[in-house]
Motif scaffolding. Sequence first.
Motif, PDB file in Angstrom:
ATOM      1  N   GLU A 250      -8.839  56.945  39.552  1.00  0.00           N
ATOM      2  CA  GLU A 250      -8.717  55.588  40.092  1.00  0.00           C
ATOM      3  C   GLU A 250      -7.320  55.368  40.671  1.00  0.00           C
ATOM      4  N   GLU A 251      -6.299  55.802  39.944  1.00  0.00           N
ATOM      5  CA  GLU A 251      -4.925  55.665  40.429  1.00  0.00           C
ATOM      6  C   GLU A 251      -4.694  56.514  41.671  1.00  0.00           C
ATOM      7  N   ARG A 252      -5.226  57.708  41.676  1.00  0.00           N
ATOM      8  CA  ARG A 252      -5.012  58.595  42.816  1.00  0.00           C
ATOM      9  C   ARG A 252      -5.727  58.089  44.062  1.00  0.00           C
ATOM     10  N   LEU A 253      -6.892  57.496  43.884  1.00  0.00           N
ATOM     11  CA  LEU A 253      -7.599  56.936  45.031  1.00  0.00           C
ATOM     12  C   LEU A 253      -6.789  55.826  45.684  1.00  0.00           C
ATOM     13  N   ASP A 254      -6.148  54.988  44.865  1.00  0.00           N
ATOM     14  CA  ASP A 254      -5.292  53.945  45.420  1.00  0.00           C
ATOM     15  C   ASP A 254      -4.217  54.550  46.316  1.00  0.00           C
ATOM     16  N   GLU A 255      -3.635  55.645  45.859  1.00  0.00           N
ATOM     17  CA  GLU A 255      -2.585  56.312  46.638  1.00  0.00           C
ATOM     18  C   GLU A 255      -3.149  56.899  47.925  1.00  0.00           C
ATOM     19  N   TYR A 256      -4.288  57.572  47.835  1.00  0.00           N
ATOM     20  CA  TYR A 256      -4.871  58.208  49.015  1.00  0.00           C
ATOM     21  C   TYR A 256      -5.235  57.173  50.079  1.00  0.00           C
ATOM     22  N   PHE A 257      -5.878  56.086  49.658  1.00  0.00           N
ATOM     23  CA  PHE A 257      -6.266  55.065  50.622  1.00  0.00           C
ATOM     24  C   PHE A 257      -5.040  54.375  51.208  1.00  0.00           C
ATOM     25  N   SER A 258      -4.008  54.210  50.400  1.00  0.00           N
ATOM     26  CA  SER A 258      -2.769  53.612  50.904  1.00  0.00           C
ATOM     27  C   SER A 258      -2.171  54.469  52.006  1.00  0.00           C
ATOM     28  N   ILE A 259      -2.132  55.782  51.790  1.00  0.00           N
ATOM     29  CA  ILE A 259      -1.598  56.684  52.812  1.00  0.00           C
ATOM     30  C   ILE A 259      -2.477  56.657  54.053  1.00  0.00           C
ATOM     31  N   LEU A 260      -3.791  56.718  53.846  1.00  0.00           N
ATOM     32  CA  LEU A 260      -4.719  56.689  54.979  1.00  0.00           C
ATOM     33  C   LEU A 260      -4.530  55.424  55.804  1.00  0.00           C
TER      34      LEU A 260
ATOM     35  N   VAL B  89     -18.578  64.114  62.869  1.00  0.00           N
ATOM     36  CA  VAL B  89     -17.646  64.995  62.162  1.00  0.00           C
ATOM     37  C   VAL B  89     -17.204  64.278  60.892  1.00  0.00           C
ATOM     38  N   ILE B  90     -17.292  64.972  59.753  1.00  0.00           N
ATOM     39  CA  ILE B  90     -16.868  64.408  58.477  1.00  0.00           C
ATOM     40  C   ILE B  90     -15.582  65.105  58.051  1.00  0.00           C
ATOM     41  N   VAL B  91     -14.516  64.340  57.905  1.00  0.00           N
ATOM     42  CA  VAL B  91     -13.169  64.871  57.701  1.00  0.00           C
ATOM     43  C   VAL B  91     -12.761  64.732  56.230  1.00  0.00           C
ATOM     44  N   GLU B  92     -12.192  65.808  55.669  1.00  0.00           N
ATOM     45  CA  GLU B  92     -11.695  65.746  54.293  1.00  0.00           C
ATOM     46  C   GLU B  92     -10.352  65.016  54.263  1.00  0.00           C
ATOM     47  N   VAL B  93     -10.248  64.028  53.394  1.00  0.00           N
ATOM     48  CA  VAL B  93      -9.053  63.184  53.313  1.00  0.00           C
ATOM     49  C   VAL B  93      -8.131  63.613  52.173  1.00  0.00           C
ATOM     50  N   ALA B  94      -8.697  63.952  51.018  1.00  0.00           N
ATOM     51  CA  ALA B  94      -7.877  64.278  49.850  1.00  0.00           C
ATOM     52  C   ALA B  94      -8.619  65.271  48.975  1.00  0.00           C
ATOM     53  N   ARG B  95      -7.827  66.032  48.202  1.00  0.00           N
ATOM     54  CA  ARG B  95      -8.418  67.080  47.377  1.00  0.00           C
ATOM     55  C   ARG B  95      -7.716  67.163  46.028  1.00  0.00           C
ATOM     56  N   GLU B  96      -8.516  67.310  44.968  1.00  0.00           N
ATOM     57  CA  GLU B  96      -7.981  67.500  43.631  1.00  0.00           C
ATOM     58  C   GLU B  96      -7.996  68.985  43.270  1.00  0.00           C
ATOM     59  N   PRO B  97      -6.936  69.507  42.659  1.00  0.00           N
ATOM     60  CA  PRO B  97      -6.905  70.918  42.261  1.00  0.00           C
ATOM     61  C   PRO B  97      -7.756  71.153  41.024  1.00  0.00           C
ATOM     62  N   ARG B  98      -7.966  72.407  40.675  1.00  0.00           N
ATOM     63  CA  ARG B  98      -8.783  72.734  39.511  1.00  0.00           C
ATOM     64  C   ARG B  98      -8.137  72.239  38.222  1.00  0.00           C
ATOM     65  N   ASN B  99      -6.828  72.327  38.114  1.00  0.00           N
ATOM     66  CA  ASN B  99      -6.126  71.810  36.945  1.00  0.00           C
ATOM     67  C   ASN B  99      -5.461  70.501  37.342  1.00  0.00           C
ATOM     68  N   TYR B 100      -6.219  69.412  37.223  1.00  0.00           N
ATOM     69  CA  TYR B 100      -5.719  68.136  37.733  1.00  0.00           C
ATOM     70  C   TYR B 100      -4.608  67.554  36.858  1.00  0.00           C
ATOM     71  N   ILE B 101      -4.510  68.014  35.597  1.00  0.00           N
ATOM     72  CA  ILE B 101      -3.492  67.462  34.704  1.00  0.00           C
ATOM     73  C   ILE B 101      -2.112  67.969  35.089  1.00  0.00           C
ATOM     74  N   ASP B 102      -2.004  69.280  35.343  1.00  0.00           N
ATOM     75  CA  ASP B 102      -0.713  69.881  35.677  1.00  0.00           C
ATOM     76  C   ASP B 102      -0.399  69.838  37.165  1.00  0.00           C
ATOM     77  N   ASN B 103      -1.426  69.608  37.982  1.00  0.00           N
ATOM     78  CA  ASN B 103      -1.232  69.609  39.434  1.00  0.00           C
ATOM     79  C   ASN B 103      -1.862  68.354  40.020  1.00  0.00           C
ATOM     80  N   ILE B 104      -1.035  67.505  40.586  1.00  0.00           N
ATOM     81  CA  ILE B 104      -1.564  66.281  41.179  1.00  0.00           C
ATOM     82  C   ILE B 104      -2.340  66.610  42.442  1.00  0.00           C
ATOM     83  N   GLY B 105      -3.285  65.747  42.769  1.00  0.00           N
ATOM     84  CA  GLY B 105      -4.034  65.941  43.996  1.00  0.00           C
ATOM     85  C   GLY B 105      -3.178  65.629  45.205  1.00  0.00           C
ATOM     86  N   SER B 106      -3.759  65.807  46.372  1.00  0.00           N
ATOM     87  CA  SER B 106      -2.965  65.610  47.580  1.00  0.00           C
ATOM     88  C   SER B 106      -3.785  64.995  48.701  1.00  0.00           C
TER      89      SER B 106
END
Length: 228
Positions: free
Chosen positions: A119-129, A67-84
């Motif tokens: 790059e900055e967002r990946l640091d955040e995602y991995f930190s949360i994970l 099973v491959i699980v989605e960890v984080a997702r970027e929205p279509r407008n990444y400038i105005d909407n941060i990923g999660s």
Amino acid sequence: ENDLISYNNGKSELNVGDVILIPNLYKTVDTVSNNVTYSYAVARGIDISDYQVDIDWDRVKETSDYVIVEVAREPRNYIDNIGSYIEECTNQIINVVNNDISLGLYFCISSDMKVSVYEERLDEYFSILNTEMKDNGVELNRGNIPVFLDFEEYYSGNDYYRLMEVFEQKCLENGFSKVGIYGNGHTLSLINDSLVKNGEHTDLNDTNWYVWKSGGPQYSTNEKLSYD
């Protein structure tokens, strides 16, 4: 055996350390009757995200080797909407591990993305994970878990090689050594055509990244593109 030899460009003799390619789906033609049959790889699996709810894990364990699980997702407008970071992935990962199913992870980019921002967002995602896994007492066999960067659609302004380089770097920093790229055939074809390393075009097959081409009945059946 003959199908594997054919798929590996006629290579029939193996030496220690050689790599052979195993297709997910390949056809066999009976030379007498001309009947065509299809065989699947030994591993079957699914990918899941927060779109999947009320998962029957007994059924998943019965039908899926991985099973491959989605960890984080970027929205279509990444400038105005941060990923999660996808909160549901924590329990999904725990259930995969507890049911002794092989685990994979993936991160999703909808379209355009600036390398430094991601790059900055990946640091955040991995930190949360990492925090989530520690808080729940989950030990991941990170060296054996493939992690993919999923490109939902092609965007001509993206530097795909650098995005994948940064993604690979962050995966390695967090103990994940199996890194791949994920997309449908059309998107992968466009990415491959625009892939530039040190000012020169390169090919996905010349990288160390795993290539996961999406498929199945929900995708176009006339896609001819395939990658090793």
